[in-house]
Design an enzyme around this catalytic site. Structure first.
Site, mmCIF file in Angstrom:
data_model
loop_
_atom_site.group_PDB
_atom_site.id
_atom_site.type_symbol
_atom_site.label_atom_id
_atom_site.label_comp_id
_atom_site.label_asym_id
_atom_site.label_seq_id
_atom_site.Cartn_x
_atom_site.Cartn_y
_atom_site.Cartn_z
ATOM 1 N N HIS A 133 0.839 -1.201 0.000
ATOM 2 C CA HIS A 133 0.000 0.000 0.000
ATOM 3 C C HIS A 133 0.878 1.256 0.000
ATOM 4 O O HIS A 133 0.641 2.193 -0.777
ATOM 5 C CB HIS A 133 -0.916 -0.057 1.234
ATOM 6 N N HIS A 137 1.806 4.384 -2.939
ATOM 7 C CA HIS A 137 1.755 5.844 -2.783
ATOM 8 C C HIS A 137 2.929 6.515 -3.506
ATOM 9 O O HIS A 137 2.795 7.637 -3.994
ATOM 10 C CB HIS A 137 1.804 6.227 -1.297
HETATM 11 NI NI NI Z 1 -2.508 5.138 2.251
#
Ligand code: NI
Length: 167
Positions: A133, A137
């Site tokens: 995750h 980004h």
């Molecule tokens: Ni996040």
């Protein structure tokens, strides 16, 4: 140390690929990592990537299994095996919501620490999910962009209420 302002979905910094950190040992990187760790803890997050605090550089922090905080600068992830699993994710940049995302179950990670030393490690399960995750980004990707089934997306309160009714 200081709490940093978290960028929320809709801010362009979250959609832009981040740039490599030129000097992982620079004092401003050390300060950034410390402030990100504090900001993550304050917000009860499991991970935080620099673009989420308006800094378009390739580094993130995450909560380790043992309850500590680790930082990885200029990270690369390498999946181990083919196994994937669907699991719930939230994001400090998308407050109040969560969604189910398919992620690799196991990975190896590489990068540098704030002393400039190479870091290599393995992660599995929730920690591997958080790292994927956070690495997303750095490439301008938010978890909803990874979702396959939007029926598994909603506000935390509503999902909790629905789960109670079912149970
Ligand atoms: Ni996040």
């Amino acid at each position: 140390m200081a709490l940093l302002k978290i960028a929320r979905m809709g801010h362009p910094v979250l959609l832009a690929p981040a740039a490599p950190v030129e000097d992982p040992t620079a004092p401003e990187i050390r300060r950034l990592v410390a402030d990100m760790a504090e900001t993550m803890a304050d917000a009860s997050g499991l991970g935080l990537a620099a673009p989420q605090v308006h800094v378009p550089l390739r580094l993130f922090v995450w909560r380790t299994g043992a309850g500590g905080v680790s930082a990885l600068i200029n990270p690369t992830l390498e999946f181990v095996g083919e196994e994937t699993e669907l699991g719930w994710e939230g994001c400090l940049s998308i407050p109040g919501l969560r969604g189910a995302v398919r992620r690799a179950t196991r990975l190896r990670f590489h990068g540098f620490d704030i002393d400039g030393n190479p870091v290599d490690g393995e992660a599995a399960g929730l920690v591997a999910r958080v790292m994927q995750h956070e690495a997303d980004h750095l490439d301008g990707l938010l978890y909803p962009m990874r979702m396959e089934d939007f029926t598994l997306f909603g506000f935390n309160e509503e999902l909790a209420r629905a789960a109670t009714k079912e149970g």
